[in-house]
Design an enzyme around this catalytic site. Structure first.
Site, PDB file in Angstrom:
ATOM      1  N   ARG A 119       0.830  -1.216   0.000  1.00 60.61           N
ATOM      2  CA  ARG A 119       0.000   0.000   0.000  1.00 60.61           C
ATOM      3  C   ARG A 119       0.858   1.258   0.000  1.00 60.61           C
ATOM      4  O   ARG A 119       0.443   2.304  -0.481  1.00 60.61           O
ATOM      5  CB  ARG A 119      -0.986  -0.024   1.176  1.00 60.61           C
ATOM      6  N   GLU A 125       0.940  -4.940  13.630  1.00 57.40           N
ATOM      7  CA  GLU A 125      -0.225  -4.818  14.517  1.00 57.40           C
ATOM      8  C   GLU A 125      -1.008  -6.127  14.501  1.00 57.40           C
ATOM      9  O   GLU A 125      -1.609  -6.522  15.477  1.00 57.40           O
ATOM     10  CB  GLU A 125      -1.123  -3.657  14.046  1.00 57.40           C
TER      11      GLU A 125
HETATM   12  P1  AMP Z   1       2.596  -1.055  11.857  1.00 50.91           P
HETATM   13  O1  AMP Z   1       3.824  -1.832  11.524  1.00 50.91           O
HETATM   14  O2  AMP Z   1       1.854  -1.649  13.019  1.00 50.91           O
HETATM   15  O3  AMP Z   1       2.874   0.405  12.024  1.00 50.91           O
HETATM   16  O4  AMP Z   1       1.590  -1.233  10.648  1.00 50.91           O
HETATM   17  C1  AMP Z   1       1.676  -0.426   9.525  1.00 50.91           C
HETATM   18  C2  AMP Z   1       1.503  -1.219   8.255  1.00 50.91           C
HETATM   19  O5  AMP Z   1       0.417  -2.129   8.345  1.00 50.91           O
HETATM   20  C3  AMP Z   1       1.173  -0.310   7.097  1.00 50.91           C
HETATM   21  O6  AMP Z   1       1.850  -0.825   5.962  1.00 50.91           O
HETATM   22  C4  AMP Z   1      -0.332  -0.400   6.939  1.00 50.91           C
HETATM   23  O7  AMP Z   1      -0.667  -0.521   5.571  1.00 50.91           O
HETATM   24  C5  AMP Z   1      -0.735  -1.657   7.685  1.00 50.91           C
HETATM   25  N1  AMP Z   1      -1.734  -1.433   8.736  1.00 50.91           N
HETATM   26  C6  AMP Z   1      -1.572  -1.693  10.054  1.00 50.91           C
HETATM   27  N2  AMP Z   1      -2.692  -1.437  10.742  1.00 50.91           N
HETATM   28  C7  AMP Z   1      -3.587  -0.994   9.854  1.00 50.91           C
HETATM   29  C8  AMP Z   1      -4.929  -0.522   9.957  1.00 50.91           C
HETATM   30  N3  AMP Z   1      -5.577  -0.492  11.138  1.00 50.91           N
HETATM   31  N4  AMP Z   1      -5.561  -0.110   8.833  1.00 50.91           N
HETATM   32  C9  AMP Z   1      -4.896  -0.134   7.641  1.00 50.91           C
HETATM   33  N5  AMP Z   1      -3.639  -0.569   7.486  1.00 50.91           N
HETATM   34  C10 AMP Z   1      -2.972  -0.996   8.569  1.00 50.91           C
END
Ligand code: AMP
Length: 172
Positions: free
Chosen positions: A59, A96
């Site tokens: 994305r 996450e």
């Molecule tokens: P993080 O590593 O937890 O900061 O997660 C960020 C990555 O996971 C990004 O590439 C986002 O596209 C995706 N992502 C994580 N949580 C979400 C969410 N609640 N909604 C959309 N994309 C998410």
């Protein structure tokens, strides 16, 4: 930027139970709305004078490539495992919603070139933190991070280098 939240759809329990997924596709579908986000970001990033924008699969690629094109600078892709040809450097990290791995081509970055890291959304910061480490391992000079959306409650900023430029446009 809060008025743009109506273009972000929330999907409960996707891709896993307990996650409220923020879908940015309605933004990309409306050129005027996407532009409203990209213009300020483009201006902010240009003041930092990066040599490259690094986008995170998949994305992150959407707006990273548009930004690189507009700023007339190169795009570097940080990808999921086994997608990049040739020699790669990789790192595992926590998401996450699970665990993942990112890779970068070993010789893609000229030593000390200035890299601005971009992803669509900052949640726990695991992904961007890992991607930033990869850039440094590959010889790049990581100068900052930019995201369209930040989920502030998850405190992702704490997983990033606090000395660097950090811009998030829409905050939840
Ligand atoms: P993080 O590593 O937890 O900061 O997660 C960020 C990555 O996971 C990004 O590439 C986002 O596209 C995706 N992502 C994580 N949580 C979400 C969410 N609640 N909604 C959309 N994309 C998410």
């Amino acid at each position: 930027m809060d008025h743009l939240k109506k273009y972000i759809t929330e999907i409960n329990d996707y891709p896993k139970e307990g996650i409220v997924f923020k879908d940015l596709n309605p933004i990309y579908k409306e050129p005027k709305i996407w532009k409203e986000l990209m213009f300020p970001l483009q201006n902010l990033i240009s003041t930092k004078k990066p040599d490259y924008i690094a986008g995170i699969e998949s994305r992150g690629f959407i707006s990273a490539s548009a930004l690189a094109f507009k700023l007339e600078i190169g795009l570097i892709t940080i990808r999921k495992p086994n997608k990049l040809p040739g020699e790669v450097i990789g790192t595992n990290y926590k998401l996450e919603y699970g665990e993942d791995r990112l890779e970068i081509q070993r010789n893609i970055i000229e030593k000390d070139s200035k890299i601005l890291l971009f992803d669509d959304l900052l949640a726990t910061g695991g992904t961007a933190g890992a991607a930033g480490n990869l850039i440094k391992k590959a010889g790049g000079n990581l100068i900052g991070y930019a995201f369209l959306v930040e989920l502030t409650e998850l405190k992702g900023r704490e997983n990033l280098d606090s000395n660097l430029f950090l811009e998030t446009l829409i905050k939840y």
